[in-house]
Structures are given as C-alpha cells and as structure tokens.
Scaffold this active site. Structure first.
Site, PDB file in Angstrom:
ATOM      1  CE  LYS A   3     -13.197  18.204  20.776  1.00 44.63           C
ATOM      2  NZ  LYS A   3     -13.367  17.475  19.565  1.00 44.63           N
ATOM      3  NE  ARG A  36     -14.538  11.815  15.451  1.00 43.34           N
ATOM      4  CZ  ARG A  36     -13.210  12.024  15.334  1.00 43.34           C
ATOM      5  NH1 ARG A  36     -11.929  11.887  14.330  1.00 43.34           N
ATOM      6  NH2 ARG A  36     -13.372  12.994  16.563  1.00 43.34           N
ATOM      7  CD  GLU A  87     -11.654  19.337  16.259  1.00 39.75           C
ATOM      8  OE1 GLU A  87     -12.816  18.895  16.898  1.00 39.75           O
ATOM      9  OE2 GLU A  87      -9.987  19.443  16.626  1.00 39.75           O
TER      10      GLU A  87
HETATM   11  P1  ADP Z   1      -6.292  15.882  18.071  1.00 41.87           P
HETATM   12  O1  ADP Z   1      -6.325  15.445  16.517  1.00 41.87           O
HETATM   13  O2  ADP Z   1      -4.925  14.905  18.317  1.00 41.87           O
HETATM   14  O3  ADP Z   1      -7.642  16.282  19.307  1.00 41.87           O
HETATM   15  P2  ADP Z   1      -6.108  18.873  17.856  1.00 41.87           P
HETATM   16  O4  ADP Z   1      -5.415  19.639  16.650  1.00 41.87           O
HETATM   17  O5  ADP Z   1      -7.689  18.770  17.180  1.00 41.87           O
HETATM   18  O6  ADP Z   1      -5.658  17.196  18.023  1.00 41.87           O
HETATM   19  O7  ADP Z   1      -5.909  19.936  19.188  1.00 41.87           O
HETATM   20  C1  ADP Z   1      -6.325  19.468  20.123  1.00 41.87           C
HETATM   21  C2  ADP Z   1      -6.413  20.137  20.982  1.00 41.87           C
HETATM   22  O8  ADP Z   1      -4.538  20.240  21.955  1.00 41.87           O
HETATM   23  C3  ADP Z   1      -7.377  21.385  21.250  1.00 41.87           C
HETATM   24  O9  ADP Z   1      -8.359  21.530  21.282  1.00 41.87           O
HETATM   25  C4  ADP Z   1      -5.831  22.852  21.660  1.00 41.87           C
HETATM   26  O10 ADP Z   1      -6.388  22.438  23.213  1.00 41.87           O
HETATM   27  C5  ADP Z   1      -4.585  22.121  21.581  1.00 41.87           C
HETATM   28  N1  ADP Z   1      -3.882  22.829  20.494  1.00 41.87           N
HETATM   29  C6  ADP Z   1      -4.015  22.141  19.470  1.00 41.87           C
HETATM   30  N2  ADP Z   1      -3.554  22.959  18.948  1.00 41.87           N
HETATM   31  C7  ADP Z   1      -3.319  24.387  19.215  1.00 41.87           C
HETATM   32  C8  ADP Z   1      -1.961  25.968  18.930  1.00 41.87           C
HETATM   33  N3  ADP Z   1      -1.269  26.050  17.946  1.00 41.87           N
HETATM   34  N4  ADP Z   1      -2.350  26.364  19.956  1.00 41.87           N
HETATM   35  C9  ADP Z   1      -2.933  26.025  21.101  1.00 41.87           C
HETATM   36  N5  ADP Z   1      -3.428  25.009  21.136  1.00 41.87           N
HETATM   37  C10 ADP Z   1      -3.412  23.639  21.069  1.00 41.87           C
END
Ligand code: ADP
Length: 447
Positions: free
Chosen positions: A236, A291, A274
């Site tokens: 982010k 967290r 999320e």
């Molecule tokens: P991390 O825990 O590594 O931060 P997340 O699962 O929270 O990973 O995903 C981080 C970002 O990756 C999301 O905000 C989105 O932008 C992208 N992302 C994750 N999963 C998907 C998905 N299935 N399709 C499209 N984008 C995804």
C-alpha cells in the site's frame, strides 16, 4: 489496567504506542537495537533497553531477548506493534507462559488466520465469500488442473505470505509452472514455509479492508472500510476512508462478514479483514491481518476511536468502550505513506541521513513519524519516513488539504515517494476516485 507495558517494536509505531500509554497513564519500556541507539523517540519512554545488534533476527525478532527485557523491567504486558513478532503465535504463547499479557489476539486465532490457506477454509465455513481457488498445492499437475478450472489469469500465493512476497500472476500453463517454482522458493526463503495455493486473479479490483476490534467478553465490532487500492508491488502507498465506491449498505454487509470471520476464529483485539472488490461490486476475502495496521490512523480520524488505546484496554480484560450502533463515520481521511525509496527505480529503498526535515502541520493534518533533521534511516528495517494523514468533510477538500501538506513537508538527503504522491494527487483518475490495484503500475508504464 496495566501499570507498565513493554513495546517490542521501533520507529513510528513504537512512538504511537508510547503516546497511547501516556494518555492512559501507563509506564513504558521501549526496547531498541544498536542501529536505533540514537533514535529520538526513545526519550519519551520511561525506560529503554538495548536488546542487540541491528539485524532484526538478533534484536526485534529475538523472542528470548525481548522476554528477558520484559522480565528485568517488570512489565505486565507487551505491545508488539506491526511487523516483527506481532503475528507470531509462538511469541504470544511464550508471553502467556511467562505471565505477560500479549496485546493482540489469542494465539489460536493468529495461527488459524495468519495462514492464508487456513483462513480461506475458515471463511468458507463461516459463509464469507472467498476468491475461487485451491488449498495448498503439492504438484504441478494439481496446479494446472486448478488453474484451468478457475480460469486464467490466476494468482499463486504463499500460504504464510505477507508484504507482497511469494506472489506470482500466471496467464497460462507455462507461466504457472515457472511462477509456482519461484513463488515456492521465495516463500521458503522469506517465511520458512514454501507452501503455496492458487486463486483466481481478480481483474480491475479494489483493495477494500475492514477494521474490526473485539474484547474478551465476546463483543466484536467493525469500524468500516479503508480503500487501499493504490499500491506498488502489492504494497500500500495511499489509503483512504470511506472508499469512493463503497455505499453505506455495502459497508454494513462487508463489516458484518468481517465480524463473522473474526468471531468464527474466537478473535479479540484489533484486526483487519482484507477483501478484493471487483468492478461488479462483488467482494472476496483475501486474508486477515491479526495486528494493528500501519494505516489504522485514518479509521481513528473518521470514527474518533483510538484503536491502540482500545487494544490495550481489551488486553487488560476491559470491555470495548463503543458499541456497533454508536459507531459514526465523519468526513474523509486519506493517508500517504512517505517512504525513503526511489519510485523511478522500482521503489528501491534509499536508507541514509535526513539532512533537512520540516514536518507538515496546520489544521486537519496528522503526521505520525519518528524522524528529524540529522536522523539516519537504518538500512536494516522498512523504509518508512512517516504517515501523512488528513481529515476533511469531503474527499475533494481532503485532496486539497493533502496537496498543501505535501507541498509543505521537507525531507532532504534521501529519495522519497513525495514527488510521486504529488503527481497522484493531481491525477484525474485519482481525483475522480477511479483507481484499481494496478493504477501505480499503469502510471509508470505510461511515463
Ligand atoms: P500480502 O499478505 O503479501 O500483502 P495479500 O493477499 O494481502 O498479500 O494481497 C496483496 C495485494 O495483492 C492485494 O491488495 C491485491 O492488490 C493483490 N492480490 C492479492 N490476491 C489477488 C487476487 N486473487 N487477484 C488480484 N489481485 C490480488
């Protein structure tokens, strides 16, 4: 209530926890590594203890050193902040065995939710929508079968993942097989757990997350959403609340889904559920962060709820100070993460000395940071300089206010994301609220 808390973290979040403790009349013990020896925020703690050298594995991640510091300083609780040990269920268990309260969720809940594959299973059982995909994948054949079933493009993700690591997009069988190997290798190196699973890639998605908080008496509420669609490398960069695309009805529906998941895990403390929201308005759970989040401050601005204070109160066994029906959202809050990194070179971190610094301020501005002129950003940790937040009645006013604050802030000596933030806040699509998780990538592709 506690008399003394140890803060097992550093930088802006350590200072944020010190401030909450001071407001509550609680004494603070701050641990630090040799790399943080000269950090100015340490002077606001009642006691400071050096726990080892710069590398986090030998200081902020070393459970025995932190527990020893807690024992010699006679604290009743530990606040882990974010990152480091904050989502480590073993650490929470060690705290409990030493009769020290861990200011966070119960370890069983962290264990269940901290693994994305297990979190998906729990969400499915609780009736919370997830992205279609698989459980942990154990072979190439299985991966290809799942990917063809859900349909390309797909996302390969590390079950233990975080920080955007161990994630690969695949558009066909060939990129799936190579992505699978590199995601497993990256996950193994980063998390000591190489297991990965597959999800349908949601195109033109927005990242919408729901803040929840609960107590040990079974009360669990949500504090609405944060839109974190502006990302670089799946991390982010800008967050705002409310989201320009979430209606009050959708907020309540997603909020209820988040509360359902947290309750199913027997959760308490602050957490973030999320989701990805697709252009048709359907939402899908991606994970829960167990967290306090970096971006918690914008939720505090619009709700008036001090999340760190609530975390401490509920850890001490008190009831939540607010009921769901009393939560009111006022205005719009936006945060820019000011990082010491070079956007022109794939956001490579730029640690070093801040030779000149001037803090943004004035009405409607909140600046959460630990830096000052002469501060040396150590190479050992994340590259955050500070979190610049604004709060105004409307989104247009918030954007104008953020522009003023971005013009005002001075950070010299290191490259930062400030020029990129200025561009974003002048970009038509951002101003219209028309962004998705690929906005930043697209912006650089067009340059
Ligand atoms: P991390 O825990 O590594 O931060 P997340 O699962 O929270 O990973 O995903 C981080 C970002 O990756 C999301 O905000 C989105 O932008 C992208 N992302 C994750 N999963 C998907 C998905 N299935 N399709 C499209 N984008 C995804």
């Amino acid at each position: 209530m506690f008399n003394r808390i140890l803060i097992a973290n550093r930088g802006e979040i350590a200072l944020r926890v010190i401030r909450a403790c001071q407001d509550l009349g609680i004494g603070t013990v701050c641990v630090y590594s040799e790399a943080d020896r000269d950090a100015a925020y340490l002077k606001y703690a009642d006691e400071t203890i050096c726990i080892g050298p710069g590398p986090a594995a030998k200081s902020y991640l070393d459970i025995s050193r932190i527990i020893s510091a807690a024992e010699v300083s006679d604290v009743e609780a530990i606040h882990p902040g974010y990152g480091f040990l904050s989502e480590n269920s073993h650490f929470a268990e060690v705290c409990a065995s030493c009769n020290i309260e861990f200011i966070g969720p119960p370890p069983e809940a962290t264990r269940m939710l901290g693994n994305k594959a297990r979190c998906r299973e729990l969400a499915k059982k609780a009736g919370v929508p997830t992205v279609s995909g698989s459980e942990v994948i154990d072979s190439e054949e299985k991966a290809i079968k799942v990917a063809r079933e859900v349909g390309y493009p797909v996302m390969i993700k590390a079950a233990a993942g975080g920080g955007g690591r161990g994630m690969r997009q695949a558009h066909n069988d060939v990129s799936l097989v190579s992505g699978l190997m590199s995601a497993q290798a990256e996950a193994g190196a980063a998390f000591g757990d190489a297991s990965v699973f597959i999800e349908k890639y949601i195109e033109r998605a927005r990242h919408i997350e729901i803040q929840v908080i609960g107590d040990k008496h079974g009360n669990m509420i949500h504090l609405g959403e944060r839109d974190c669609s502006l990302q670089r490398r799946h991390q982010k960069l800008v967050e705002e609340t409310p989201s320009p695309v979430v209606s009050p009805a959708l907020r309540m529906e997603m909020g209820a889904a988040a509360v359902k998941l947290a309750k199913a895990a027997g959760y308490w403390s602050a957490g973030t559920v999320e989701f990805l929201l697709d252009p048709s308005g359907k939402y899908y759970l991606i994970e829960m962060n167990t967290r306090i989040q970096v971006e918690h401050g914008i939720t505090e601005l619009v709700t008036g709820v001090d999340l760190v204070r609530e975390q401490i109160r509920v850890a001490a066994g008190e009831k939540l100070s607010i009921r769901q029906e009393d939560v009111k959202w006022t205005g719009v809050a936006i945060e820019c993460r000011i990082n010491a990194e070079d956007p022109e070179h794939n956001f490579r971190p730029c640690p070093g000395k801040i030779t000149n610094f001037f803090a943004p301020g004035g009405p409607w501005v909140r600046w959460d940071s630990h830096v000052y002129t002469g501060y040396q950003i150590p190479p050992n940790y994340d590259s955050m300089v500070g979190k610049l937040m604004v709060h105004r009645p409307t989104r247009q006013e918030a954007i104008t206010c953020m522009r003023r604050a971005l013009e005002e802030i001075v950070v010299e000596g290191v490259k930062t994301t400030i020029p990129l933030h200025m561009d974003i806040f002048g970009h038509t699509h951002f101003i219209r609220g028309q962004v998705d998780t690929n906005f930043v990538e697209g912006y650089f592709a067009k340059k």
